[in-house]
Write a protein that holds these residues in place. Structure first.
Motif, PDB file in Angstrom:
ATOM      1  N   VAL A 192      10.805   9.596   4.282  1.00 31.32           N
ATOM      2  CA  VAL A 192      10.196  10.160   3.077  1.00 31.32           C
ATOM      3  C   VAL A 192      10.593   9.335   1.850  1.00 31.32           C
ATOM      4  O   VAL A 192       9.750   9.043   0.990  1.00 31.32           O
ATOM      5  N   VAL A 193      11.853   8.940   1.771  1.00 31.23           N
ATOM      6  CA  VAL A 193      12.310   8.137   0.634  1.00 31.23           C
ATOM      7  C   VAL A 193      11.586   6.786   0.609  1.00 31.23           C
ATOM      8  O   VAL A 193      11.100   6.338  -0.436  1.00 31.23           O
ATOM      9  N   VAL A 194      11.485   6.143   1.758  1.00 27.63           N
ATOM     10  CA  VAL A 194      10.808   4.842   1.830  1.00 27.63           C
ATOM     11  C   VAL A 194       9.326   4.987   1.477  1.00 27.63           C
ATOM     12  O   VAL A 194       8.773   4.164   0.743  1.00 27.63           O
ATOM     13  N   THR A 195       8.705   6.025   1.974  1.00 24.62           N
ATOM     14  CA  THR A 195       7.287   6.244   1.680  1.00 24.62           C
ATOM     15  C   THR A 195       7.079   6.522   0.196  1.00 24.62           C
ATOM     16  O   THR A 195       6.111   6.040  -0.409  1.00 24.62           O
ATOM     17  N   PHE A 196       7.970   7.280  -0.415  1.00 23.89           N
ATOM     18  CA  PHE A 196       7.850   7.577  -1.845  1.00 23.89           C
ATOM     19  C   PHE A 196       7.927   6.300  -2.678  1.00 23.89           C
ATOM     20  O   PHE A 196       7.139   6.107  -3.609  1.00 23.89           O
ATOM     21  N   VAL A 197       8.849   5.429  -2.345  1.00 26.07           N
ATOM     22  CA  VAL A 197       8.954   4.152  -3.075  1.00 26.07           C
ATOM     23  C   VAL A 197       7.676   3.335  -2.901  1.00 26.07           C
ATOM     24  O   VAL A 197       7.163   2.752  -3.856  1.00 26.07           O
ATOM     25  N   ALA A 198       7.143   3.311  -1.686  1.00 24.96           N
ATOM     26  CA  ALA A 198       5.897   2.572  -1.445  1.00 24.96           C
ATOM     27  C   ALA A 198       4.739   3.186  -2.226  1.00 24.96           C
ATOM     28  O   ALA A 198       3.885   2.465  -2.755  1.00 24.96           O
ATOM     29  N   LEU A 199       4.710   4.516  -2.327  1.00 22.25           N
ATOM     30  CA  LEU A 199       3.646   5.181  -3.072  1.00 22.25           C
ATOM     31  C   LEU A 199       3.715   4.866  -4.565  1.00 22.25           C
ATOM     32  O   LEU A 199       2.682   4.724  -5.224  1.00 22.25           O
ATOM     33  N   LEU A 200       4.901   4.761  -5.084  1.00 18.42           N
ATOM     34  CA  LEU A 200       5.046   4.433  -6.506  1.00 18.42           C
ATOM     35  C   LEU A 200       4.584   3.010  -6.809  1.00 18.42           C
ATOM     36  O   LEU A 200       4.115   2.724  -7.907  1.00 18.42           O
ATOM     37  N   ARG A 201       4.699   2.136  -5.840  1.00 19.89           N
ATOM     38  CA  ARG A 201       4.344   0.729  -6.067  1.00 19.89           C
ATOM     39  C   ARG A 201       2.884   0.399  -5.758  1.00 19.89           C
ATOM     40  O   ARG A 201       2.387  -0.626  -6.195  1.00 19.89           O
ATOM     41  N   VAL A 202       2.201   1.230  -5.004  1.00 20.89           N
ATOM     42  CA  VAL A 202       0.858   0.874  -4.548  1.00 20.89           C
ATOM     43  C   VAL A 202      -0.173   0.966  -5.671  1.00 20.89           C
ATOM     44  O   VAL A 202      -1.214   0.307  -5.612  1.00 20.89           O
ATOM     45  N   ARG A 203       0.095   1.713  -6.717  1.00 24.35           N
ATOM     46  CA  ARG A 203      -0.886   1.874  -7.801  1.00 24.35           C
ATOM     47  C   ARG A 203      -1.234   0.561  -8.472  1.00 24.35           C
ATOM     48  O   ARG A 203      -2.310   0.389  -9.001  1.00 24.35           O
TER      49      ARG A 203
ATOM     50  N   SER B 128      -5.320  -4.289  -3.435  1.00 23.66           N
ATOM     51  CA  SER B 128      -5.698  -3.884  -2.082  1.00 23.66           C
ATOM     52  C   SER B 128      -4.539  -3.123  -1.446  1.00 23.66           C
ATOM     53  O   SER B 128      -3.382  -3.513  -1.595  1.00 23.66           O
ATOM     54  N   PRO B 129      -4.840  -2.070  -0.694  1.00 22.27           N
ATOM     55  CA  PRO B 129      -3.759  -1.284  -0.104  1.00 22.27           C
ATOM     56  C   PRO B 129      -3.296  -1.789   1.257  1.00 22.27           C
ATOM     57  O   PRO B 129      -2.348  -1.254   1.817  1.00 22.27           O
TER      58      PRO B 129
ATOM     59  N   VAL C  29      -4.261   6.199   1.326  1.00 16.40           N
ATOM     60  CA  VAL C  29      -4.923   7.346   0.692  1.00 16.40           C
ATOM     61  C   VAL C  29      -4.538   7.440  -0.782  1.00 16.40           C
ATOM     62  O   VAL C  29      -5.383   7.698  -1.640  1.00 16.40           O
ATOM     63  N   MET C  30      -3.270   7.207  -1.082  1.00 17.83           N
ATOM     64  CA  MET C  30      -2.832   7.251  -2.482  1.00 17.83           C
ATOM     65  C   MET C  30      -3.538   6.170  -3.305  1.00 17.83           C
ATOM     66  O   MET C  30      -3.999   6.431  -4.410  1.00 17.83           O
ATOM     67  N   TRP C  31      -3.623   4.973  -2.747  1.00 26.71           N
ATOM     68  CA  TRP C  31      -4.298   3.889  -3.461  1.00 26.71           C
ATOM     69  C   TRP C  31      -5.766   4.244  -3.695  1.00 26.71           C
ATOM     70  O   TRP C  31      -6.288   4.056  -4.787  1.00 26.71           O
ATOM     71  N   ALA C  32      -6.420   4.755  -2.658  1.00 26.83           N
ATOM     72  CA  ALA C  32      -7.839   5.079  -2.772  1.00 26.83           C
ATOM     73  C   ALA C  32      -8.083   6.201  -3.775  1.00 26.83           C
ATOM     74  O   ALA C  32      -9.095   6.200  -4.475  1.00 26.83           O
ATOM     75  N   SER C  33      -7.162   7.131  -3.866  1.00 28.29           N
ATOM     76  CA  SER C  33      -7.361   8.254  -4.775  1.00 28.29           C
ATOM     77  C   SER C  33      -7.128   7.870  -6.238  1.00 28.29           C
ATOM     78  O   SER C  33      -7.568   8.594  -7.132  1.00 28.29           O
ATOM     79  N   THR C  34      -6.454   6.771  -6.482  1.00 26.61           N
ATOM     80  CA  THR C  34      -6.217   6.344  -7.860  1.00 26.61           C
ATOM     81  C   THR C  34      -7.314   5.416  -8.374  1.00 26.61           C
ATOM     82  O   THR C  34      -7.296   5.064  -9.547  1.00 26.61           O
ATOM     83  N   ARG C  35      -8.237   5.014  -7.530  1.00 27.14           N
ATOM     84  CA  ARG C  35      -9.342   4.146  -7.957  1.00 27.14           C
ATOM     85  C   ARG C  35     -10.469   5.000  -8.485  1.00 27.14           C
ATOM     86  O   ARG C  35     -10.728   6.092  -8.003  1.00 27.14           O
ATOM     87  N   ARG C  36     -11.172   4.498  -9.466  1.00 25.29           N
ATOM     88  CA  ARG C  36     -12.285   5.270 -10.042  1.00 25.29           C
ATOM     89  C   ARG C  36     -13.594   4.629  -9.711  1.00 25.29           C
ATOM     90  O   ARG C  36     -13.795   3.507  -9.632  1.00 25.29           O
TER      91      ARG C  36
END
Length: 145
Positions: A63-74, A78-79, A138-145
């Protein structure tokens, strides 16, 4: 009557989406582990002397590793690379945490290698890694408009 200006809500904190996605990721990993354990009729950690906290420690590390990756993907265009890196990082971290934890329980350094060998192809570890990569995409895709 004069029209009063409509107040807009404050801008959303982009980190909040990462928190929501990582909580969903944790729930998905727990659900996946439960279903796979029932379907295959095996325990997540097969060693009975491992205790009840080794599996949750592995999930917490993922969970910690995934959270760090989620913060950086924005910030990426490309995801794909971020998703693969998140999946690989979760895979390695889960194996390392499990191996170190079980080695400390058994007080035998040989379990550093034996645990990794036993769980390298485990559907539990592989499933958590795949879910981490999917969460990042999914996080990357949801932040795209």
């Amino acid at each position: 009557m004069a029209d009063s200006p409509r107040q807009l809500p404050p801008p959303a904190d982009p980190r909040m989406l990462a928190v929501l996605v990582v909580v969903t990721y944790a729930a998905a990993v727990i659900a996946l582990w439960g279903f796979v354990s029932l379907a295959l009729d095996v325990n997540v950690v097969a060693q009975t002397d491992a205790g009840p906290l080794l599996g949750p420690a592995m999930v917490l590390a993922s969970v910690v590793v995934t959270f760090v990756a989620l913060l950086r993907v924005r910030r990426r265009r490309s995801p794909v690379v971020a998703g693969v890196l998140a999946a690989a990082s979760v895979y390695v971290v889960m194996l390392v945490v499990g191996a170190v934890g079980y080695t400390l329980i058994r007080a035998d350094a040989a379990w550093l290698v034996l645990f990794v060998g036993a769980y390298a192809l485990s559907p539990f570890v592989l499933g958590a890694a795949v879910l981490a990569g999917a969460a990042v995409v999914v996080m990357w895709a949801s932040t795209r408009r």
